[in-house]
Design a protein around this motif. Structure first.
Motif, PDB file in Angstrom:
ATOM      1  N   SER B  17       0.838  -1.199   0.000  1.00 21.09           N
ATOM      2  CA  SER B  17       0.000   0.000   0.000  1.00 21.09           C
ATOM      3  C   SER B  17       0.866   1.239   0.000  1.00 21.09           C
ATOM      4  CB  SER B  17      -0.889   0.015   1.242  1.00 21.09           C
ATOM      5  OG  SER B  17      -1.456  -1.247   1.459  1.00 21.09           O
ATOM      6  N   PHE B  18       0.400   2.229  -0.738  1.00 25.54           N
ATOM      7  CA  PHE B  18       1.009   3.557  -0.668  1.00 25.54           C
ATOM      8  C   PHE B  18      -0.061   4.450  -0.069  1.00 25.54           C
ATOM      9  CE2 PHE B  18       2.943   1.489  -4.350  1.00 25.54           C
ATOM     10  CZ  PHE B  18       4.281   1.587  -4.016  1.00 25.54           C
ATOM     11  N   GLY B  19       0.054   4.764   1.197  1.00 25.50           N
ATOM     12  CA  GLY B  19      -1.022   5.511   1.837  1.00 25.50           C
ATOM     13  C   GLY B  19      -2.300   4.693   1.769  1.00 25.50           C
ATOM     14  N   HIS B  22      -4.028   0.646  -2.480  1.00 24.57           N
ATOM     15  CA  HIS B  22      -3.443  -0.686  -2.424  1.00 24.57           C
ATOM     16  C   HIS B  22      -2.978  -1.034  -3.825  1.00 24.57           C
ATOM     17  CE1 HIS B  22      -4.932  -0.939   1.581  1.00 24.57           C
ATOM     18  NE2 HIS B  22      -6.181  -0.768   1.183  1.00 24.57           N
ATOM     19  N   ALA B  23      -1.706  -0.780  -4.079  1.00 28.23           N
ATOM     20  CA  ALA B  23      -1.167  -1.036  -5.418  1.00 28.23           C
ATOM     21  C   ALA B  23      -1.201  -2.526  -5.716  1.00 28.23           C
ATOM     22  CB  ALA B  23       0.255  -0.503  -5.521  1.00 28.23           C
ATOM     23  N   VAL B  24      -0.909  -3.324  -4.699  1.00 26.19           N
ATOM     24  CA  VAL B  24      -1.017  -4.776  -4.812  1.00 26.19           C
ATOM     25  C   VAL B  24      -1.809  -5.227  -3.601  1.00 26.19           C
ATOM     26  CG1 VAL B  24       0.231  -6.949  -4.863  1.00 26.19           C
ATOM     27  CG2 VAL B  24       1.218  -4.949  -5.951  1.00 26.19           C
ATOM     28  N   GLY B  41      -2.276  -7.314 -17.011  1.00 25.36           N
ATOM     29  CA  GLY B  41      -3.192  -6.371 -16.383  1.00 25.36           C
ATOM     30  C   GLY B  41      -3.054  -5.027 -17.048  1.00 25.36           C
ATOM     31  N   PRO B  42      -4.113  -4.226 -16.973  1.00 32.86           N
ATOM     32  CA  PRO B  42      -4.037  -2.891 -17.580  1.00 32.86           C
ATOM     33  C   PRO B  42      -3.022  -2.023 -16.844  1.00 32.86           C
ATOM     34  CG  PRO B  42      -6.032  -3.112 -16.283  1.00 32.86           C
ATOM     35  CD  PRO B  42      -5.402  -4.449 -16.320  1.00 32.86           C
ATOM     36  N   ASN B  43      -2.733  -0.854 -17.383  1.00 35.70           N
ATOM     37  CA  ASN B  43      -1.785   0.043 -16.719  1.00 35.70           C
ATOM     38  C   ASN B  43      -2.279   0.402 -15.322  1.00 35.70           C
ATOM     39  OD1 ASN B  43       0.009   0.167 -18.833  1.00 35.70           O
ATOM     40  ND2 ASN B  43      -1.202   1.731 -19.875  1.00 35.70           N
ATOM     41  N   GLY B  44      -1.369   0.427 -14.391  1.00 37.22           N
ATOM     42  CA  GLY B  44      -1.731   0.785 -13.022  1.00 37.22           C
ATOM     43  C   GLY B  44      -2.333  -0.370 -12.244  1.00 37.22           C
ATOM     44  N   ALA B  45      -2.240  -1.594 -12.799  1.00 37.99           N
ATOM     45  CA  ALA B  45      -2.858  -2.730 -12.128  1.00 37.99           C
ATOM     46  C   ALA B  45      -2.042  -3.208 -10.939  1.00 37.99           C
ATOM     47  CB  ALA B  45      -3.037  -3.877 -13.109  1.00 37.99           C
ATOM     48  N   GLY B  46      -0.768  -2.884 -10.929  1.00 36.24           N
ATOM     49  CA  GLY B  46       0.079  -3.345  -9.846  1.00 36.24           C
ATOM     50  C   GLY B  46       1.120  -4.362 -10.283  1.00 36.24           C
ATOM     51  N   LYS B  47       1.313  -4.498 -11.590  1.00 36.12           N
ATOM     52  CA  LYS B  47       2.307  -5.456 -12.085  1.00 36.12           C
ATOM     53  C   LYS B  47       3.716  -5.040 -11.676  1.00 36.12           C
ATOM     54  CE  LYS B  47       1.205  -4.700 -16.380  1.00 36.12           C
ATOM     55  NZ  LYS B  47       0.164  -3.666 -16.262  1.00 36.12           N
ATOM     56  N   THR B  48       4.051  -3.789 -11.990  1.00 31.46           N
ATOM     57  CA  THR B  48       5.405  -3.332 -11.677  1.00 31.46           C
ATOM     58  C   THR B  48       5.669  -3.387 -10.177  1.00 31.46           C
ATOM     59  OG1 THR B  48       5.406  -1.909 -13.612  1.00 31.46           O
ATOM     60  CG2 THR B  48       6.997  -1.397 -11.912  1.00 31.46           C
ATOM     61  N   THR B  49       4.681  -3.000  -9.395  1.00 32.94           N
ATOM     62  CA  THR B  49       4.873  -3.023  -7.950  1.00 32.94           C
ATOM     63  C   THR B  49       5.159  -4.441  -7.463  1.00 32.94           C
ATOM     64  OG1 THR B  49       3.324  -1.185  -7.842  1.00 32.94           O
ATOM     65  CG2 THR B  49       3.870  -2.265  -5.784  1.00 32.94           C
ATOM     66  N   SER B  50       4.393  -5.422  -7.968  1.00 30.26           N
ATOM     67  CA  SER B  50       4.650  -6.810  -7.553  1.00 30.26           C
ATOM     68  C   SER B  50       6.037  -7.242  -7.968  1.00 30.26           C
ATOM     69  CB  SER B  50       3.650  -7.769  -8.198  1.00 30.26           C
ATOM     70  OG  SER B  50       2.376  -7.234  -8.225  1.00 30.26           O
TER      71      SER B  50
HETATM   72  N1  LIG Z   1       5.873   4.904  -5.259  1.00 28.31           N
HETATM   73  C1  LIG Z   1       4.540   4.977  -5.379  1.00 28.31           C
HETATM   74  N2  LIG Z   1       3.841   5.875  -4.649  1.00 28.31           N
HETATM   75  C2  LIG Z   1       2.506   5.950  -4.754  1.00 28.31           C
HETATM   76  N3  LIG Z   1       1.759   5.186  -5.561  1.00 28.31           N
HETATM   77  C3  LIG Z   1       2.395   4.272  -6.318  1.00 28.31           C
HETATM   78  C4  LIG Z   1       3.805   4.124  -6.271  1.00 28.31           C
HETATM   79  N4  LIG Z   1       4.159   3.142  -7.125  1.00 28.31           N
HETATM   80  C5  LIG Z   1       3.010   2.705  -7.692  1.00 28.31           C
HETATM   81  N5  LIG Z   1       1.950   3.384  -7.207  1.00 28.31           N
HETATM   82  C6  LIG Z   1       0.545   3.148  -7.567  1.00 28.31           C
HETATM   83  O1  LIG Z   1       0.305   1.784  -7.553  1.00 28.31           O
HETATM   84  C7  LIG Z   1      -0.535   1.420  -8.621  1.00 28.31           C
HETATM   85  C8  LIG Z   1       0.083   0.296  -9.411  1.00 28.31           C
HETATM   86  O2  LIG Z   1       1.192   0.773 -10.135  1.00 28.31           O
HETATM   87  P1  LIG Z   1       2.094  -0.180 -11.022  1.00 28.31           P
HETATM   88  O3  LIG Z   1       2.478  -1.353 -10.213  1.00 28.31           O
HETATM   89  O4  LIG Z   1       3.179   0.635 -11.579  1.00 28.31           O
HETATM   90  O5  LIG Z   1       1.109  -0.635 -12.188  1.00 28.31           O
HETATM   91  P2  LIG Z   1       1.438  -1.381 -13.553  1.00 28.31           P
HETATM   92  O6  LIG Z   1       2.870  -1.721 -13.600  1.00 28.31           O
HETATM   93  O7  LIG Z   1       0.559  -2.585 -13.517  1.00 28.31           O
HETATM   94  O8  LIG Z   1       1.057  -0.472 -14.637  1.00 28.31           O
HETATM   95  C9  LIG Z   1      -0.800   2.657  -9.428  1.00 28.31           C
HETATM   96  O9  LIG Z   1      -2.078   3.127  -9.090  1.00 28.31           O
HETATM   97  C10 LIG Z   1       0.249   3.615  -8.973  1.00 28.31           C
HETATM   98  O10 LIG Z   1      -0.261   4.928  -8.982  1.00 28.31           O
END
Ligand SMILES: Nc1ncnc2c1ncn2[C@@H]1O[C@H](COP(=O)(O)OP(=O)(O)O)[C@@H](O)[C@H]1O
Ligand SMILES: [Mg+2]
Lengths: 571, 321
Positions: B17-19, B22-24, B41-50
């Motif tokens: 979670s960021f604040g 819940h990114a993931v 997953g679509p953009n912003g789905a949480g792939k990169t975060t995972s």
């Molecule tokens: N460092 C961060 N601070 C705040 N929000 C973040 C941060 N990194 C990612 N997010 C949020 O987490 C969500 C998932 O992002 P991300 O994992 O990059 O998606 P994807 O790679 O699937 O496009 C997005 O809504 C993004 O705004």
């Protein structure tokens, strides 16, 4: 579609034989082989950045510029300087050398680290098996290599001036060491700034300020070289010597703290980020006492010196303590695994382990040991410093003034008491309020938040107490207010009703607050290790491709201390 | 701790979670040795975060993840020795060429002497970069950079590879090359986790796919099982899309469609109209017969395959509300 991959390139990744007739062999001669083997001893960052530097325009131009300047200055000097030749030439050389050393090298080190954050390359480096320590020391190392290259240009000229009259080797060496030491300090400062201010927007402001600071330093250096005159340099009177050694101690130990904290900043969140910083703090305090002990033999011991020293120590630990109290109390399992296991080791080493509680106790332990040291020094100054063990001719003339036991002791005690009270307040604030309210913040913000709120509390109480006690003529109110004024109470004579008011108004709550804080903190203190998973134990040194000291458990860090002094990360 | 022993990558209830975002959110899946898992997953789905969590750049707010049995939180150094990560962005250094770039990372992974030279040579061969060895990185095309980046991730011969949107922005040829490299790596027994926001991009190379949206894992399974999934549920009056090609006039055709209330126009171009009609094949043949009877010159009547995109849309639309 398979034809698109030419047969030449069909190379298996793992263990496959490469047809060497098709792929060019990177190194053919034995000399190259030797160099390749030799380069394995250096940090990868060092090698990469030296390669980059050699290809970069900025470096090449500065280098050429320096050569041209040195050559022209030598020519001009011979034409105009006359009998001032030696000193004149040397002054010029040091001004020329100061430019890359004070400006170029520290700023490129700053840029090289801050670029890693801007471009995201730091992510790629930090997921390699390199330790954060190796990353930072690699950056420092490549700055040192550049420094050596700049020195190499000017060294022949400088040694030439030695042949001329009026310049001693001592002059030259001391001036050079100030140059080099200062450059290293500024470089470390640059690395610290780059690690602390990572966002692009902040970065611009910080780099402007940093350049300005560097410019000022260079300007100061020019003034220093011209005004002081190199031939007079560092032929120090005893007073100057004491100032100089103090500066040396504080700069070198501050550099170490900065280095430890930038390493901590780029460490993985679950890593132990505290122990090295605390070791460096302890080292700084130790150096401070070494210096005090050292100057005591030279300087006349004025009244109140113990209290003034303790005031200094108090302010130092106030700041450091605020930072320490802001550490997260949640420990990763990674850190917990490496906690000291036996009770005796826990008693001592727990203070060095991460966490707000242990950090708070670490600060207290330092304050009160400083108190003890100074007290012992003050009480036993006679036998210690009467120099009867030296032959008569060598005894210093000045002696410490007598220590008025009661007066100084109470000042020192009040002084340390106040610091303890402030730290307890901030510790409780962190533990009971900030960690709950701001718990979702990234862990790195804790110490900063704690430092800011702690300083605010400290400034508010002190200033407010001073103003109130000044404004209220009514003696009772005035006495109550000044009870909270650290500075006033430390130097107030122990007479009159003010003291009973102090004990009632300040003393009682201070004891309660401090006691509460220490009780909460000591819960953390005796924490033991948790078990390491079997999978990890089986592979106790798995990262064998990376034959480097791991140095993450407390025992390893302390075990490493005596043998590893340089720690250039490539050993 | 529910950790299967042979999984090379395993996530267990990972949340980041960021604040308040819940990114993931409570994501669990695993990847076995030699398996390629598409992470869609679509953009912003949480792939990169995972993926950042798996590559030890970030830590989960709660939950746990392992790579080759090592916790990414507790033993990042061990994970790093086994894992290669290719980010979606590509950071480079100025004044450095491809070979030096790979050399730098080989050294950073602690490869020494002959091992290092061999690793660089192998990787350059594998990614077809040998001819570009002395080229400065700044002069590389997007596809070449991508290969270099993959090479960097492979330099220490890791067992696990995490590729974040590797196909994004590549031309078709580079895409084919990438696909081949991925298959080759999987053949060598490496486990790959590959993300994309386009399912079809990965369908051919993936053994299984995991679909994520708004931080929640919606489905995990083989591509086939997902393809079949929506049609299983569509027993009754579900509609499907049919592309009709004809040589009649477009307006004439559209006019005819308007007379039918069981058909709707989805899109139309000069000789093709995509209509939405009943999914039942009986009904479709009746519809075609009706067209023929009305003298519309239809020469192609083709039900659109339940395409990967549809599956993706169905899955993601259905579950996150
Ligand atoms: N460092 C961060 N601070 C705040 N929000 C973040 C941060 N990194 C990612 N997010 C949020 O987490 C969500 C998932 O992002 P991300 O994992 O990059 O998606 P994807 O790679 O699937 O496009 C997005 O809504 C993004 O705004
Ligand atoms: Mg992404």
């Amino acid at each position: 579609m398979n034809q698109e991959r030419s047969a030449i390139e069909k190379v298996r990744l793992s263990g496959g034989e490469v047809d060497s007739s098709l792929t060019p062999c990177p190194n053919e001669s034995r000399f190259d082989d030797l160099m390749e083997g030799f380069s394995d001893w250096f940090s990868s960052i060092l090698i990469k950045e030296t390669r980059q530097a050699v290809k970069s325009r900025q470096f090449i131009w500065t280098y050429i510029l320096q050569l041209v300047l040195v050559a022209s200055w030598t020519a001009i000097g011979f034409g105009t300087l006359g009998n001032q030749l030696g000193e004149g030439l040397l002054t010029g050389y040091f001004i020329i050398l100061g430019f890359p050393l004070a400006l170029i090298i520290p700023f490129s080190a700053y840029r090289s680290l801050s670029r890693e954050f801007e471009d995201g390359t730091i992510k790629l480096i930090s997921i390699t098996t390199m330790k954060p320590r190796q990353i930072v020391l690699g950056k420092l190392g490549s700055a040192l290599i550049q420094l050596t290259m700049y020195l190499a240009v000017i060294a022949p000229c400088i040694s030439f001036t030695y042949l001329l009259q009026g310049i001693s080797i001592w002059n030259i060496m001391s001036c050079l060491s100030i140059c080099v030491g200062g450059s290293i300090f500024l470089t470390i400062l640059g690395l610290f700034l780059a690690g602390s201010f990572r966002s692009r927007s902040l970065g611009v402001g910080v780099s402007v300020v940093f350049v300005l600071v560097l410019g000022l330093v260079y300007f100061g250096w020019i003034l220093f070289v011209i005004v002081s005159g190199i031939t007079d340099l560092l032929i120090l009177s005893s007073e100057e010597y004491f100032i100089f050694s103090g500066i040396l101690f504080s700069f070198s130990s501050t550099a170490l703290i900065l280095l430890a904290s930038v390493i901590a900043q780029i460490s993985f969140p679950s890593d132990n980020r505290s122990t090295w910083v605390r070791i460096m703090m302890l080292l700084q305090q130790t150096l401070f006492f070494a210096w005090v002990f050292h100057i005591l033999s030279e300087e006349a011991y004025r009244n109140h010196v113990p209290t003034i020293l303790l005031m200094w120590v108090g302010h130092y630990w106030l700041l450091m303590g605020f930072l320490l109290c802001g550490e997260s109390s949640k420990l990763s399992r990674r850190v917990r695994r490496n906690f000291p296991s036996t009770l005796p080791s826990r008693l001592f080493l727990s203070l060095f382990m991460p966490g707000a509680g242990r950090g708070f106790l670490f600060a207290l332990a330092n304050i009160w040991s400083a108190f003890l040291i100074i007290l012992i020094l003050a009480i036993y100054e006679k036998p210690l410093f009467d120099w009867s063990w030296l032959p008569h001719s060598q005894r210093p003339s000045s002696r410490l003034a007598s220590f008025s036991w009661l007066e100084e002791f109470h000042s020192m005690f009040i002084c340390m008491g106040f610091v303890t009270w402030f730290l307890s307040l901030v510790f409780l604030l962190n533990r009971c309020i900030l960690s709950r309210v701001c718990g979702h913040l990234e862990p790195g913000y804790g110490p900063v938040l704690s430092l800011v709120s702690g300083t605010a509390i400290f400034a508010f109480i002190t200033v407010f107490a001073a103003i109130i006690s000044g404004v209220f003529i009514e003696p009772m109110a005035s006495a109550v207010a000044s009870s909270f004024n650290w500075y006033e109470m430390s130097f107030a004579p122990i007479v009159g009703t003010q003291w009973s008011i102090f004990f009632i108004v300040f003393g009682i709550q201070a004891v309660i607050i401090t006691g509460w804080a220490i009780m909460l903190a000591s819960e953390d203190f005796l924490m033991g290790p948790i078990a390491t998973p079997e999978r990890v134990l089986i592979e106790s040194k798995p990262v064998k491709i990376n034959a480097l000291p791991v140095g993450e458990s407390i025992d390893e860090i302390f075990g490493e201390l005596p043998s590893k002094t340089t720690g250039d990360g490539t050993a | 701790m529910a950790r299967s022993v042979d999984a090379m990558i395993q996530l267990d209830k990972v949340t980041r979670s960021f604040g308040n975002t819940h990114a993931v959110d409570d994501v669990s899946f695993h990847v076995e040795a030699g398996e390629v898992l598409g992470f869609i997953g679509p953009n912003g789905a949480g792939k990169t975060t995972s993926m950042r969590i798996l590559s030890t750049l970030d830590t989960p707010t709660s939950g746990e993840a392992w790579v080759d049995g090592f916790s990414v939180v507790d033993d990042p150094d061990r994970v790093r020795a086994r894992m290669g990560w290719m980010p979606d962005g590509f950071g480079t250094y100025p004044n450095i060429n491809c070979e030096e770039y790979l050399d730098f990372f080989a050294r950073s992974y602690g490869l020494r002497g002959k091992n290092r030279l061999r690793a660089i040579k192998n990787v350059m061969g594998f990614t077809q970069l040998s001819q570009l060895a002395k080229k400065p990185i700044s002069g590389l095309s997007k596809g070449m950079k991508q290969r270099l980046c993959l090479g960097r991730a492979l330099i220490h011969n890791p067992k696990v590879l995490i590729l974040d949107e590797p196909a994004a922005g590549l031309d078709p040829r580079a895409r084919i090359e990438l696909r081949e490299m991925i298959l080759e790596l999987a053949n060598e027994g490496k486990s790959l986790l590959i993300s994309s926001h386009i399912l079809s991009e990965l369908a051919e190379v993936c053994d299984r796919v995991a679909i994520i949206e708004m931080g929640k894992l919606l489905a995990v399974g083989t591509v086939d099982s997902l393809l079949n999934q929506p049609t299983d549920q569509s027993s009754q009056n579900l509609t499907t899309q049919v592309a009709v090609k004809f040589i009649s006039d477009l307006s004439e055709f559209l006019d005819w469609i308007k007379t039918r209330d069981d058909v709707e126009v989805v899109s139309s171009s000069y000789d093709t109209v995509v209509i939405s009609c009943d999914a039942n094949h009986e009904k479709q043949s009746e519809l075609l017969a009706a067209m023929m009877n009305s003298k519309l010159k239809v020469f192609e009547f083709k039900e659109k395959q339940n395409s990967l995109e549809d599956v993706f849309l169905t899955v993601t639309r259905g579950a996150v509300q």
